[in-house]
Design an enzyme around this catalytic site. Structure first.
Site, mmCIF file in Angstrom:
data_model
loop_
_atom_site.group_PDB
_atom_site.id
_atom_site.type_symbol
_atom_site.label_atom_id
_atom_site.label_comp_id
_atom_site.label_asym_id
_atom_site.label_seq_id
_atom_site.Cartn_x
_atom_site.Cartn_y
_atom_site.Cartn_z
ATOM 1 N N ASP A 209 -9.597 4.020 1.057
ATOM 2 C CA ASP A 209 -9.732 3.038 1.825
ATOM 3 C C ASP A 209 -11.236 2.654 2.160
ATOM 4 O O ASP A 209 -11.935 3.375 2.382
ATOM 5 C CB ASP A 209 -8.972 3.445 3.138
ATOM 6 C CG ASP A 209 -9.189 2.457 4.503
ATOM 7 O OD1 ASP A 209 -8.527 1.331 4.255
ATOM 8 O OD2 ASP A 209 -10.069 2.580 5.267
ATOM 9 N N GLU A 293 -7.065 -0.621 -2.382
ATOM 10 C CA GLU A 293 -6.721 -1.755 -1.533
ATOM 11 C C GLU A 293 -7.402 -2.943 -2.409
ATOM 12 O O GLU A 293 -8.533 -3.014 -2.890
ATOM 13 C CB GLU A 293 -6.924 -1.993 -0.460
ATOM 14 C CG GLU A 293 -6.024 -1.053 0.693
ATOM 15 C CD GLU A 293 -6.554 -1.437 1.996
ATOM 16 O OE1 GLU A 293 -5.659 -2.113 2.724
ATOM 17 O OE2 GLU A 293 -7.638 -1.063 2.565
ATOM 18 N N CYS A 345 2.252 4.516 10.079
ATOM 19 C CA CYS A 345 2.014 6.214 10.480
ATOM 20 C C CYS A 345 2.094 6.593 9.133
ATOM 21 O O CYS A 345 3.302 6.501 8.552
ATOM 22 C CB CYS A 345 2.628 6.532 11.667
ATOM 23 S SG CYS A 345 2.782 8.207 11.786
ATOM 24 N N CYS A 348 5.186 9.564 9.674
ATOM 25 C CA CYS A 348 6.870 9.017 10.003
ATOM 26 C C CYS A 348 7.215 7.795 9.362
ATOM 27 O O CYS A 348 8.352 7.368 9.266
ATOM 28 C CB CYS A 348 7.064 9.351 11.379
ATOM 29 S SG CYS A 348 6.232 7.906 12.452
ATOM 30 N N CYS A 364 0.666 7.650 17.344
ATOM 31 C CA CYS A 364 1.788 7.058 16.799
ATOM 32 C C CYS A 364 2.914 7.427 17.644
ATOM 33 O O CYS A 364 3.213 8.448 18.261
ATOM 34 C CB CYS A 364 2.514 7.883 15.534
ATOM 35 S SG CYS A 364 3.872 7.292 14.994
ATOM 36 N N CYS A 367 6.111 9.520 16.282
ATOM 37 C CA CYS A 367 6.227 10.800 16.040
ATOM 38 C C CYS A 367 5.106 11.501 17.054
ATOM 39 O O CYS A 367 5.163 12.914 16.954
ATOM 40 C CB CYS A 367 6.237 11.337 14.679
ATOM 41 S SG CYS A 367 4.424 10.573 14.058
ATOM 42 N N ASP A 374 -8.941 5.206 9.405
ATOM 43 C CA ASP A 374 -9.340 5.011 7.982
ATOM 44 C C ASP A 374 -8.574 6.223 7.126
ATOM 45 O O ASP A 374 -8.314 5.663 6.046
ATOM 46 C CB ASP A 374 -10.820 5.138 7.857
ATOM 47 C CG ASP A 374 -11.694 4.027 8.537
ATOM 48 O OD1 ASP A 374 -11.138 3.029 8.673
ATOM 49 O OD2 ASP A 374 -12.849 4.587 8.934
#
Length: 404
Positions: A209, A293, A345, A348, A364, A367, A374
């Site tokens: 990332d 990315e 997330c 999950c 999140c 969960c 990052d």
């Protein structure tokens, strides 16, 4: 596989004058050919396509490199106005005309959609005030690497080369480059065996990332600090630019100040390029598969973070990862830019929606796991990359599959 090996070269004062003459002859041939082709292309464009003519008149044939070589090189040398073309090797001048044909083809293919990427404009005239000059010597010019390690270039002489590594094979061409900071380089084109560069297979993969505060956060939790070479050199660059703005236009002092500014920028670019080479080498050496990315760098560079985006140099880093992974038998996969890596997330799969940039840590709702923005994005990039890799892999035949 063809590769380029670039080395720093040192020219004597006399060799610099000879190189300037070669650059000048190359520029004159380019401009003469462009002056002959451009009016004909413009006239043909006004007539329109043959099936849908917009005006009356003949279509002009566009001369190519072979015909232009006879007219602008062979015959021109015998005229008093172009007798100075004998100061440059014939191969360099002929290669200039071939490059012009390629420039026109790239422009036409860009308009019709055959060439992908941004639109490419038509070739333009070259100026003697251009800060970057190049001249390509082919095998026909009989350039040579001497026994004492010097590079023998016709019409220039034996130039000293700073050999940082050995050439893998005999070069097919060499390009003499004078950059904006006044440095000279020799760029060799060599043929290599792809099998020689393949590394032994290793286990593991890595998701990346890219960011500004930290250059990259990896899926394993580690990160690469942002060196910010441009930010660290801002004070020196401002001083050099201020000195340049105070010089009289057209004076020798202004040209000297311009070279100082160019050298300061070259130091920043060289340091950034070395940083990208080191980390792309490390990531492709330690991992069998690397995921990253696809960023809209051009769009991000239009905003208020433009200077920081350019300082990071993400596009160059990703391109280094791509070609090094290909050479070393590794796999490099780009994740689509619209993939919401910061919204999902990684534990999950719950999608929490967009978050402002100042939110660096979030919990999140599905969960209850607390995420670093990052690091979570790096793990999501790896998950998406694995999915793309599995989808593109050829199906494995089952135990009962028939053999043909």
């Amino acid at each position: 596989m063809q590769l380029r090996y670039q080395y720093r070269v040192t020219l004597t004062p006399g060799q610099r004058i000879s190189a300037a003459r070669v650059f000048g002859c190359k520029r004159v041939v380019w401009n003469d050919a462009l002056a002959l082709q451009k009016p004909r292309k413009t006239a043909n464009k006004r007539l329109g396509k043959p099936q849908h003519r917009m005006a009356e008149g003949p279509y002009w044939a566009i001369p190519k490199a072979a015909e232009l070589g006879k007219l602008l090189i062979t015959r021109a040398k015998k005229t008093p106005e172009r007798a100075f073309l004998t100061q440059a090797p014939v191969g360099v001048l002929q290669q200039t005309l071939r490059d012009l044909d390629k420039a026109w083809k790239a422009h036409e293919d860009s308009k019709t959609g055959k060439r992908k990427g941004p639109k490419i404009g038509p070739p333009r005239r070259k100026s003697r005030k251009d800060n970057r000059q190049t001249a390509r010597f082919t095998v026909s010019d009989r350039f040579k690497i001497t026994e004492d390690g010097k590079l023998r270039l016709p019409k220039i002489g034996d130039v000293r080369v700073k050999w940082t590594r050995d050439l893998p094979s005999v070069p097919s061409s060499v390009t003499l480059i004078k950059d904006r900071s006044g440095r000279y380089w020799a760029s060799f084109v060599v043929e290599t065996d792809p099998a020689d560069d393949v590394f032994a297979p290793v286990g593991g993969d890595q998701g990346i990332d890219l960011g500004l505060t930290r250059f990259a956060v990896l899926a394993d939790g580690s990160h690469i600090a942002s060196p910010q070479y441009l930010r660290r050199a801002e004070k020196k660059l401002k001083k050099r630019q201020r000195e340049l703005s105070r010089k009289k236009k057209g004076s020798n002092n202004r040209d000297k100040a311009r070279i100082k500014v160019a050298r300061a920028h070259a130091q920043v670019a060289d340091a950034r390029r070395n940083f990208h080479h080191q980390w792309s080498h490390r990531l492709t050496s330690e991992n069998q598969t690397v995921f990253a990315e696809t960023l809209n760098v051009r769009g991000m560079a239009r905003g208020r973070l433009a200077q920081s985006v350019h300082d990071a140099g993400w596009a160059q880093f990703v391109s280094f990862l791509d070609y090094k992974a290909t050479r070393r038998g590794r796999t490099f996969i780009k994740v689509a830019r619209d993939f919401p890596s910061s919204q999902i997330c990684s534990a999950c799969g719950y999608r929490d929606g967009k978050k402002p940039l100042q939110v660096r840590v979030w919990t999140c709702p599905g969960c209850g796991v607390r995420h670093c923005r990052d690091w979570n994005a790096g793990k999501n990039v790896r998950h998406e990359g694995r999915r793309i890799l599995a989808a593109t892999a050829p199906p494995t035949p089952g135990p009962g599959a028939s053999r043909r």
